[in-house]
Write a protein that holds these residues in place. Structure first.
Motif, short mmCIF file in Angstrom:
data_model
loop_
_atom_site.label_atom_id
_atom_site.label_comp_id
_atom_site.label_asym_id
_atom_site.label_seq_id
_atom_site.Cartn_x
_atom_site.Cartn_y
_atom_site.Cartn_z
N GLU A 10 0.92 -1.20 0.27
CA GLU A 10 -0.05 0.07 0.09
C GLU A 10 0.80 1.34 0.05
O GLU A 10 0.44 2.32 -0.43
CB GLU A 10 -0.79 -0.04 1.34
CG GLU A 10 -2.14 -1.04 1.26
CD GLU A 10 -2.84 -1.20 2.44
OE1 GLU A 10 -2.72 -0.43 3.33
OE2 GLU A 10 -3.70 -2.31 2.38
N TRP A 38 2.88 -4.78 -11.17
CA TRP A 38 1.66 -5.18 -10.70
C TRP A 38 0.66 -5.04 -11.94
O TRP A 38 0.44 -4.10 -12.52
CB TRP A 38 1.09 -4.33 -9.61
CG TRP A 38 1.98 -4.82 -8.30
CD1 TRP A 38 2.62 -5.83 -7.97
CD2 TRP A 38 1.94 -3.78 -7.26
NE1 TRP A 38 3.03 -5.72 -6.84
CE2 TRP A 38 2.62 -4.51 -6.46
CE3 TRP A 38 1.68 -2.45 -6.94
CZ2 TRP A 38 3.11 -4.13 -4.80
CZ3 TRP A 38 1.85 -1.96 -5.77
CH2 TRP A 38 2.60 -2.55 -4.57
N VAL A 41 -5.72 -4.90 -11.84
CA VAL A 41 -6.65 -5.11 -10.52
C VAL A 41 -6.04 -5.37 -9.20
O VAL A 41 -6.61 -5.06 -8.43
CB VAL A 41 -7.04 -6.54 -11.15
CG1 VAL A 41 -5.78 -7.82 -11.09
CG2 VAL A 41 -8.26 -7.02 -10.24
N THR A 42 -4.67 -5.60 -9.37
CA THR A 42 -3.89 -5.44 -8.05
C THR A 42 -3.98 -4.01 -7.44
O THR A 42 -4.19 -3.82 -6.04
CB THR A 42 -2.47 -5.92 -8.10
OG1 THR A 42 -2.54 -7.25 -8.79
CG2 THR A 42 -1.71 -5.93 -6.69
N LYS A 44 -5.94 -1.61 -8.18
CA LYS A 44 -7.35 -1.27 -7.54
C LYS A 44 -7.82 -1.80 -6.36
O LYS A 44 -8.42 -1.26 -5.40
CB LYS A 44 -8.34 -1.72 -8.95
CG LYS A 44 -9.77 -1.42 -8.68
CD LYS A 44 -10.59 -1.58 -9.69
CE LYS A 44 -12.16 -1.12 -9.43
NZ LYS A 44 -13.03 -1.76 -10.48
N THR A 45 -7.18 -2.97 -6.24
CA THR A 45 -7.47 -3.64 -4.78
C THR A 45 -6.81 -2.97 -3.64
O THR A 45 -7.58 -2.75 -2.70
CB THR A 45 -7.01 -5.12 -4.86
OG1 THR A 45 -7.90 -5.99 -5.79
CG2 THR A 45 -7.11 -5.69 -3.53
N LEU A 46 -5.55 -2.65 -3.97
CA LEU A 46 -5.02 -1.66 -2.98
C LEU A 46 -5.37 -0.41 -2.76
O LEU A 46 -5.41 -0.06 -1.71
CB LEU A 46 -3.41 -1.64 -3.46
CG LEU A 46 -2.57 -2.91 -3.35
CD1 LEU A 46 -1.18 -2.85 -4.08
CD2 LEU A 46 -2.55 -3.47 -2.15
N GLY A 48 -8.74 0.35 -3.29
CA GLY A 48 -9.84 -0.01 -2.42
C GLY A 48 -9.54 -0.23 -0.92
O GLY A 48 -10.32 0.60 0.01
N ARG A 49 -8.27 -0.73 -0.53
CA ARG A 49 -7.99 -0.74 0.95
C ARG A 49 -7.84 0.55 1.60
O ARG A 49 -7.91 0.82 2.55
CB ARG A 49 -6.76 -1.79 1.08
CG ARG A 49 -7.34 -3.01 0.61
CD ARG A 49 -6.02 -4.21 0.95
NE ARG A 49 -6.16 -5.47 0.50
CZ ARG A 49 -5.12 -6.35 0.34
NH1 ARG A 49 -3.96 -5.98 0.37
NH2 ARG A 49 -5.60 -7.54 -0.17
N LYS A 52 -10.82 2.54 2.10
CA LYS A 52 -11.58 2.05 3.37
C LYS A 52 -10.93 2.46 4.58
O LYS A 52 -11.57 2.69 5.52
CB LYS A 52 -11.54 0.54 3.15
CG LYS A 52 -12.48 -0.22 4.37
CD LYS A 52 -12.48 -1.53 3.92
CE LYS A 52 -13.53 -2.39 5.18
NZ LYS A 52 -13.62 -3.82 4.77
#
Length: 83
Positions: A10, A38, A41-42, A44-46, A48-49, A52
């Motif tokens: 992150e 990366w 999608v990786t 984007k996931t990071l 999102g975290r 959050k």
């Protein structure tokens, strides 16, 4: 000051956002790929975290979200030094 801990993965995203903000997902992916191999999608996931956790703000419409950091680089670096 509250201690801010961010995993290395992150942190790579945060470094890109600290360099220039706001950025779109494709811009962030392109900038991260300069140092990490990366997939989108990786990233984007990071992101999102980070959203959050309220370390990053996402604004705009679904097709063109803009991302910008909500925490200062210095706060994260101070926490890292204390470990």
């Amino acid at each position: 000051m509250e201690e801010i801990r961010i995993p290395e993965s992150e942190l790579e995203i945060m470094k890109v956002l600290w360099e220039r903000s706001p950025q779109t997902l494709p811009e962030i992916v392109g900038n991260v790929r300069r140092v990490m191999p990366w997939e989108a999608v990786t990233v984007k996931t990071l992101l999102g975290r980070l959203v959050k956790k309220q370390f990053v703000r996402r604004s705009g419409s679904r097709r063109s979200y803009l991302y910008e950091p909500l925490i200062e680089r210095a706060a994260v670096l101070k926490s890292s030094v204390r470990r």
